[in-house]
Design an enzyme around this catalytic site. Structure first.
Site, PDB file in Angstrom:
ATOM      1  N   SER A 175      -5.166 -30.779   9.479  1.00 54.16           N
ATOM      2  CA  SER A 175      -5.777 -30.213  10.677  1.00 54.16           C
ATOM      3  C   SER A 175      -7.303 -30.246  10.609  1.00 54.16           C
ATOM      4  O   SER A 175      -7.976 -30.122  11.636  1.00 54.16           O
ATOM      5  CB  SER A 175      -5.323 -28.766  10.872  1.00 54.16           C
ATOM      6  N   GLY A 223      -1.918 -29.703  13.530  1.00 55.45           N
ATOM      7  CA  GLY A 223      -2.591 -30.993  13.542  1.00 55.45           C
ATOM      8  C   GLY A 223      -3.970 -30.893  14.160  1.00 55.45           C
ATOM      9  O   GLY A 223      -4.334 -29.869  14.755  1.00 55.45           O
ATOM     10  N   GLY A 233      -7.405 -32.220  16.566  1.00 59.89           N
ATOM     11  CA  GLY A 233      -7.693 -32.829  17.852  1.00 59.89           C
ATOM     12  C   GLY A 233      -7.545 -31.882  19.033  1.00 59.89           C
ATOM     13  O   GLY A 233      -7.217 -30.699  18.900  1.00 59.89           O
ATOM     14  N   CYS A 261       0.698 -23.836  15.546  1.00 62.00           N
ATOM     15  CA  CYS A 261      -0.679 -24.291  15.699  1.00 62.00           C
ATOM     16  C   CYS A 261      -0.802 -25.342  16.805  1.00 62.00           C
ATOM     17  O   CYS A 261      -0.686 -25.014  17.978  1.00 62.00           O
ATOM     18  CB  CYS A 261      -1.214 -24.792  14.354  1.00 62.00           C
ATOM     19  N   PHE A 262      -1.015 -26.607  16.481  1.00 60.29           N
ATOM     20  CA  PHE A 262      -1.079 -27.650  17.507  1.00 60.29           C
ATOM     21  C   PHE A 262       0.229 -27.680  18.291  1.00 60.29           C
ATOM     22  O   PHE A 262       0.234 -27.930  19.501  1.00 60.29           O
ATOM     23  CB  PHE A 262      -1.343 -29.000  16.839  1.00 60.29           C
ATOM     24  N   GLN A 270      -0.005 -25.202  21.057  1.00 62.00           N
ATOM     25  CA  GLN A 270      -0.825 -25.677  22.169  1.00 62.00           C
ATOM     26  C   GLN A 270      -0.065 -26.697  23.022  1.00 62.00           C
ATOM     27  O   GLN A 270      -0.128 -26.660  24.261  1.00 62.00           O
ATOM     28  CB  GLN A 270      -2.121 -26.281  21.623  1.00 62.00           C
ATOM     29  N   ASN A 276      -6.078 -21.943  11.515  1.00 64.55           N
ATOM     30  CA  ASN A 276      -6.983 -23.084  11.539  1.00 64.55           C
ATOM     31  C   ASN A 276      -6.864 -23.735  12.908  1.00 64.55           C
ATOM     32  O   ASN A 276      -6.127 -24.681  13.094  1.00 64.55           O
ATOM     33  CB  ASN A 276      -6.651 -24.098  10.439  1.00 64.55           C
ATOM     34  N   GLY A 325      -9.201 -24.582  16.714  1.00 62.68           N
ATOM     35  CA  GLY A 325     -10.391 -24.517  17.537  1.00 62.68           C
ATOM     36  C   GLY A 325     -10.086 -24.534  19.009  1.00 62.68           C
ATOM     37  O   GLY A 325     -10.996 -24.425  19.840  1.00 62.68           O
ATOM     38  N   PHE A 326      -8.788 -24.680  19.370  1.00 67.05           N
ATOM     39  CA  PHE A 326      -8.346 -24.670  20.756  1.00 67.05           C
ATOM     40  C   PHE A 326      -7.297 -23.577  20.924  1.00 67.05           C
ATOM     41  O   PHE A 326      -6.693 -23.131  19.948  1.00 67.05           O
ATOM     42  CB  PHE A 326      -7.752 -26.026  21.150  1.00 67.05           C
ATOM     43  N   HIS A 335      -0.342 -20.054  11.046  1.00 65.74           N
ATOM     44  CA  HIS A 335       0.405 -20.797  10.039  1.00 65.74           C
ATOM     45  C   HIS A 335       1.347 -19.890   9.251  1.00 65.74           C
ATOM     46  O   HIS A 335       0.937 -19.269   8.261  1.00 65.74           O
ATOM     47  CB  HIS A 335      -0.559 -21.495   9.076  1.00 65.74           C
ATOM     48  N   GLU A 378       3.613 -20.806   7.259  1.00 61.07           N
ATOM     49  CA  GLU A 378       3.849 -21.340   5.909  1.00 61.07           C
ATOM     50  C   GLU A 378       2.787 -20.851   4.924  1.00 61.07           C
ATOM     51  O   GLU A 378       3.023 -20.788   3.728  1.00 61.07           O
ATOM     52  CB  GLU A 378       3.903 -22.866   5.928  1.00 61.07           C
TER      53      GLU A 378
END
Length: 398
Positions: free
Chosen positions: A53, A232, A234, A260-261, A264, A302, A304-305, A354, A356
């Site tokens: 990530s 992940g 991006g 996480c990703f 989103q 972790n 940023g979006f 996260h 995990e």
């Protein structure tokens, strides 16, 4: 034993807005660019460095002493270091841990990761908190801040970046269930951490890890009991293929869990927007409330979006009723989503953090059990429906 000599090669760090810091090289020599972000973790730097990530991000460690425990071959979350650069205040000259097999500086140097030490990371972190995450450059070859600043401002931005395919596995692989196999899960690797399939396998789940380019047909080919999307890097708004895959899976009635990703993309699949946070959440000490239980968890982050969804009430979607299930207690950012059918039964869920958590707190490990329970309940409902008489199934009676 004599201590190894410090590397006194000068290094230069320049932020996108022109703020400049000078220090010494830490790791490889050269020049690197990325998005400057800070991590508040006091430990677990090896897991941070190897988290996909962090691809194209330069990580500033708020903990002043880094590298004390060295590096080993058991704790990496992937096959390599992914950070674009590394910023620390006071690196350990000699690692001191019985599991250490080499120093952090050696790993950074061997893998070509440009870093800088001797930086006032407190001042740098406060600057990023006030101004927000921004592009940054580190160089051991450039001495003129203005020339480095020009290259920083010409470098790629994180907004609009589609990066998951760059960090994903090229080939499908299988992590077998530990003990008796209970379920099969298709896990789409958008930057997956090694501990994620490991924690699922410990719960009797056989995990088929698929590339980021996987299609719905690829997912259905493994006859999964559930679908999982990993963390992940991006911008989720720049990712369309995985959103379409997820929407197809939801229409097919496949239970879904994302982190996480994956949270989103779940939000976008349900029709919500996403946006870039000012400086994001990174570290292993973020307080989150699970609104389904009222419990507060200390969690590892972790991102940023974030997902732009209403904190109160539910939203009717093509796939069912969507609600916000988790929220960050620091800033009310959406940290989880749930999807329920017309009868109020859970069909899919996701979290922004996260569970995990390697390294990190284990407060959220129950989410893997929740996923197993979800797959079990859906399987039980399917068996019950299949056993109903044909005339009952036709008229919809219970």
């Amino acid at each position: 034993m004599a201590l190894p000599a410090r590397n006194h090669i000068p290094a230069l760090l320049v932020l996108e807005d022109g703020r400049t810091f000078r220090g010494e090289t830490f790791g490889a020599e050269g020049e690197t660019f990325g998005e400057a972000v800070f991590s508040t973790g006091m430990s677990g730097y090896q897991e941070t460095l190897t988290d996909p990530s962090y691809h194209r991000q330069i990580v500033v460690m708020t903990a002043p002493h880094v590298g004390n425990t060295g590096m080993n071959d058991e704790d990496p979350e992937s096959s390599r270091i992914w950070v674009a650069g590394y910023v620390v205040r006071d690196p350990a000259r000699v690692p001191s841990n019985w599991r250490s097999v080499r120093s952090l500086a050696d790993d950074l140097r061997d893998q070509g990761v440009v870093g800088i030490s001797g930086v006032d990371t407190r001042a740098l972190t406060r600057h990023l908190r006030e101004r927000g995450a921004m592009r940054v450059g580190i160089s051991t070859t450039e001495t003129d801040p203005q020339r480095l600043l020009q290259r920083v401002q010409e470098s790629a931005q994180m907004a609009g970046a589609n990066l998951s395919e760059a960090v994903s596995t090229a080939e499908t692989y299988v992590v077998p269930a530990v003990g008796e196999k209970r379920f099969t899960v298709a896990a789409v690797d958008l930057g997956i951490k090694a501990n994620t399939p490991r924690m699922m396998s410990e719960r009797g789940i056989e995990v088929h890890v698929l590339p980021a380019t996987a299609t719905l047909a690829d997912v259905q080919a493994v006859s999964p009991d559930g679908l999982f999307f990993s963390n992940g890097p991006g911008d989720p708004a720049a990712t369309t293929g995985q959103v379409e895959l997820l929407q197809g899976a939801l229409r097919a009635g496949i239970p879904y869990f994302g982190i996480c990703f994956g949270n989103q993309l779940f939000g976008r699949a349900l029709g919500f927007g996403t946006y870039k946070l000012k400086y994001g959440h990174r570290g292993i000490n973020q307080p989150v409330m699970d609104r389904t239980t009222g419990k507060v968890e200390v969690t590892a982050h972790n991102h940023g979006f974030a997902v732009d969804a209403p904190l109160e009430g539910s939203t009717t979607t093509e796939f069912g009723e969507a609600t916000v299930s988790h929220v960050c207690l620091n800033d009310d950012v959406v940290e989880g989503l749930e999807l329920r059918d017309a009868d109020g039964r859970l069909t899919s869920f996701s979290v922004q953090y996260h569970p995990e958590a390697a390294a990190g707190p284990h407060d959220a490990a129950y989410l893997f059990d929740r996923f197993a329970d979800l797959m079990s309940s859906v399987s039980t409902r399917s068996l019950a429906l299949a056993a109903r008489p044909a005339d009952d199934a036709a008229d919809g009676s219970n």
